[in-house]
Design an enzyme around this catalytic site. Structure first.
Site, mmCIF file in Angstrom:
data_model
loop_
_atom_site.group_PDB
_atom_site.id
_atom_site.type_symbol
_atom_site.label_atom_id
_atom_site.label_comp_id
_atom_site.label_asym_id
_atom_site.label_seq_id
_atom_site.Cartn_x
_atom_site.Cartn_y
_atom_site.Cartn_z
ATOM 1 C CG ASP A 230 47.507 8.962 88.826
ATOM 2 O OD1 ASP A 230 46.927 9.007 89.951
ATOM 3 O OD2 ASP A 230 46.979 9.417 87.796
ATOM 4 C CD GLU A 231 49.089 12.093 85.261
ATOM 5 O OE1 GLU A 231 49.521 12.379 84.134
ATOM 6 O OE2 GLU A 231 47.904 12.230 85.596
ATOM 7 C CB VAL A 232 52.626 13.074 93.051
ATOM 8 C CG1 VAL A 232 52.702 14.091 94.175
ATOM 9 C CG2 VAL A 232 51.630 11.971 93.390
ATOM 10 C CG HIS B 22 44.997 13.109 89.606
ATOM 11 N ND1 HIS B 22 44.549 13.607 88.411
ATOM 12 C CD2 HIS B 22 46.194 12.527 89.357
ATOM 13 C CE1 HIS B 22 45.443 13.317 87.457
ATOM 14 N NE2 HIS B 22 46.461 12.684 88.010
#
Lengths: 572, 572
Positions: free
Chosen positions: A328-330, A268
């Site tokens: 998050d969400e790597v 992100h």
């Protein structure tokens, strides 16, 4: 049934009786429901001209306590919404038929900033001529003032009343947050202030500022000004300057709201790359760089130097004891493609397990945060991939429906970690009808675990992610849907099990929000008594806030005539 | 492939080429897409100080034609949004470097009201120094002015430009409506005016005013004042007076928008009963009246006398040639319970078939409407239960998904009836994400039928039912989602098949709406160049419309200084 339970049930029956006997009109608007309330049908009329706030004789805070002085100024027009004179401030109660709210706090934390251990407990007792509001801290006094303002109502002739009432109140959870996302869409300061107003009215106490993300970097850093000058949607109109950030923090602080900044990494972060060369991982295709970039590059020491400086600035700018680190969400595909990252993996002995690389990165910045004397919060992903993280870290659950998030709560608290629950309150997701009922029915502690484990759940958060949200639709989408979580996080769950019973009370609270200038959408068919003036003419429209400044800055500058015009011209 | 198709394809390729070659910035904002457009990269700068509207030498309408004179005043600030001087009006073109829009219409319908047969066709040709806008009627000229205003853009320095352009344009369907429901929630006049603005910008031409329903009766009737004094949410703040209604009609008329009133019966009439005794059917339980009421009582002659007087008033108040009679969702249980209604059934020989009773009632009020020289519209239920209805009646489809509504279209047009399609555009239903894509993909004529049948589909309608909608959330929920239907109903379907190609154009159009003061919500992550001033300070905020009057009434009273303040204080 043990005697303790019996007492509880009797108290509850008494409460029900009092609620019913005191007339619906005066009950409905109270939100969130106090832990304990007894209210009689005896009522006292209030004269705005003879209404006063004062400090109790033994109060640790006195006149000059800016947090409470400012609150008195704010609450006067909220209590008397169609009376536009300056609030009166007298050092001691005066003669009949006056009414005085006597506020006493145990600690002089008037210069303080609200924190994770701040007491928000208060006792409020309303009798003839006066109300006493006692709290341990100014933060509890703020909650009590809000409750008092919700107790006052008008009859059809416009006279103000408050009923004889006794309230003992405290929050169920210490962390009650709302996340706004200012990266996917820039939100003007006025929109943030308006959200903080709504939060104060419904007793939320943490503004989780998801300030940057892939699409844009609006935070104007003093250490790295290029991050916003190159990474914001626009380098001057779509940024938060240092002064802007301070205004948000002050505005929130005066309302007892913490500002929790999130600088999410290593994923992100696309927008960071524009102003900070070599921060992001260059992705490779067919043996050479493709020109696109992935997550932060965890293989370079310069990355950690940058992050240290960045988070040092963050810890200096934001006074809160927490910093949200994201995590998050790597997506691993870019890291996998990059030969330097792969070489680093080899050197570190991570093999081909990229979660180890992610854990290495997150561990480093969590340690940086600890070194900066701050508590780190991370999204649940970090725990899922890497169960051994610093014990002081707070975990943030965002995935799944029950029982998925209940299982996660059990796992995390079993590992002794403190947890915040956001998963059931992703309020940016919309559907037709009264979806607030789902948000209301959440049971945050309905997981298998010991009492000790349950105490590790420090609260919950309403998330308003910004893909489809900007200043045009944020307010009606957040309110009153977010109020459902406000009550779940503040009130006793046993007293607030029925969604149907909550409906009329929430409906009235929504009307009060509207009257206070929060464009909260309707729950269902119907109307509010006082909806028209606020809708036809917003506060901006009658010149009270023409200069786009937060309310307390114009608090002393009411224009009584301009304001009165609204109420004499209801139908134009 | 026939030669006709070949020509079409070549024209389409040319169009695509022109669209691409003229630069994206200048193309995107055009919405709905004109039927035929050719645009070159040659561009001309416009100076607000030397920009004029004038009438062509042979135009049937001249200076003094209020509909166009007012439109010129409106469009000047829309074309030059950050230039706040009065629009210039000169009788003829003046010298360089001026730019003049020369408007010519074939008919002097300046005092007219738009109707079902009104031509909205126009040709617009933009060259150096001038544009010519030719139309058959003033209504077509209004559409052309809107298109011209969308062709003008600013470069980064703020200079205004328009490209050399030729447009031939006309609507695919003559009826392009938006329904607002002012019974479930009262909508202030300002909210209705704002909706009419958005409709004019996206070339909708019918405001379907679902003015009364079960929950409230806000229409203040001159014949039956008790209907609103007893049936509105509030007898003075939540009503539309005769003057209010006239203001809505005038506001709409000036924008080429018809106001189609709906007084739905015999169901959906609970609020009527409060002010009109004996109008509704008393429901029975166990042989005696239960105290509740059902649909209009079709067994009493007083009902038809009342309805005649009511619709006579409606036909006098609303100039439109259509009146919507509703006729949907009639629940028979109350009729069945009532002994008088059952006796009437027997007398009429209806047996126990209550659809015959319903048909009897609807037939009577359709005949009343015809006698009042108005075209009746009814919801599809009336056709479904009663296929033999007056041929002049227009049917309104609201049920089902494809293929259900396609089948209904086939049946109705086979019966020779004219049809309006609303079923796929129930825009009050919301879901997460870009649901406008579904609204855009509707194919209204994709049903089995002859060419003659397809011509009977006169248009479509976006319905914004009011259960969860009021002034707090109407605008961002309607715009830009409603724009999807606007393009489907105006533009050539073959040229507008791709939702993905439409996306950037709609995105720019949404930014234009925002700049024009319509709080249209975002389609997705991103920003608009000029979003901040309009969001931070609404038109009301800078004093342009303080008095809650529609725009044209203050058109001559701009406050240039107040207005300029906005644009010099972008960041406050």
């Amino acid at each position: 049934m043990d005697p303790g339970n019996l007492t509880k049930i009797n108290r509850w029956k008494l409460l029900l009786f009092l609620l019913v006997s005191s007339g619906l009109q005066t009950v409905r608007g109270l939100w969130p429901l106090p832990q304990s309330i007894s209210r009689s049908s005896e009522r006292f009329s209030l004269q705005p001209d003879a209404f006063y706030f004062t400090y109790g004789e033994h109060s640790a805070a006195k006149y000059g306590c800016s947090i409470l002085d400012e609150a008195f100024k704010r609450y006067f027009p909220l209590i008397f919404p169609d009376y536009f004179h300056k609030p009166s401030f007298h050092p001691r109660p005066v003669q009949d038929p006056s009414f005085t709210v006597v506020v006493s706090v145990d600690r002089d934390d008037c210069q303080g900033y609200p924190g994770e251990d701040s007491s928000e407990r208060y006792n409020l007792s309303v009798s003839e001529s006066y109300a006493t509001l006692n709290a341990e801290s100014v933060w509890g006094a703020l909650r009590g003032l809000e409750t008092f303002s919700q107790l006052v109502y008008q009859d059809n002739s416009g006279t103000y009343y408050v009923n004889k009432t006794d309230i003992q109140d405290f929050p169920r959870f210490p962390f009650r947050g709302i996340l706004l996302d200012t990266s996917r869409h820039y939100l003007p300061l006025q929109t943030i202030f308006k959200t903080l107003d709504g939060m104060a009215y419904s007793k939320f106490n943490v503004f989780h500022w998801h300030i940057v993300d892939d699409p844009s970097f609006p935070y104007q850093s003093r250490t790295f000004p290029d991050l916003s000058s190159k990474g914001a949607y626009h380098p001057s109109t779509h940024v938060y300057t240092q002064e802007d950030v301070q205004r948000v923090i002050s505005y929130a602080q005066l309302r007892g709201i913490r500002v929790l900044p999130e600088f999410d990494s290593p994923g992100h972060t696309l927008s960071w790359g524009k102003g900070q060369p070599d921060l992001l991982t260059p992705c490779y295709r067919g043996g050479s760089p493709s020109g696109t970039f992935g997550p932060v590059n965890p293989s370079l020491s310069s990355t950690y130097e940058f992050m240290y400086k960045m988070f040092k600035e963050v810890s200096q700018v934001f006074p809160d004891s927490y910093i949200h680190l994201g995590g998050d969400e790597v997506n691993f595909s870019c890291w996998k493609s990059n030969p330097d990252v792969r070489a680093f993996m080899g050197k570190m002995g991570f093999g081909s397990d990229f979660t180890q690389l992610e854990a290495f990165y997150m561990e480093t910045i969590m340690n940086i945060t600890i070194a900066l004397n701050r508590t780190a919060i991370v999204w649940q992903d970090v725990f899922d991939y890497h169960e051994k993280i610093p014990q002081s870290t707070v975990l943030h659950i965002w995935k799944g429906l029950p029982p998925a998030y209940h299982d996660e709560l059990a796992r995390m608290t079993k590992a002794g970690m403190r947890v915040i629950l956001a998963a059931p309150w992703y309020i940016n997701h919309i559907s037709y009808g009264q979806d607030w009922r789902n948000y209301y029915s959440v049971q945050p502690l309905n997981f298998t675990g010991t009492e000790e484990q349950k105490k590790l759940v420090i609260g919950g958060e309403v998330c308003m992610w910004g893909e489809y949200i900007d200043a045009t639709n944020l307010t009606p989408r957040l309110w009153p849907r977010g109020c459902a979580a406000a009550e779940r996080l503040w009130s006793d769950e046993k007293q607030t099990t029925s969604v149907d019973k909550a409906f009329p009370r929430l409906n009235e609270f929504r009307c009060m929000l509207l009257r206070r200038g929060i464009q909260a959408e309707p729950l269902f068919t119907g109307h509010c008594k006082q909806e028209r003036p606020m809708q036809a003419l917003s506060p901006e429209a009658h010149g009270l806030q023409k200069n786009n400044r937060p309310q307390e800055e114009t608090g002393r500058n009411f224009h009584p005539l301009a304001a009165c015009t609204i109420w004499t011209n209801l139908k134009s």
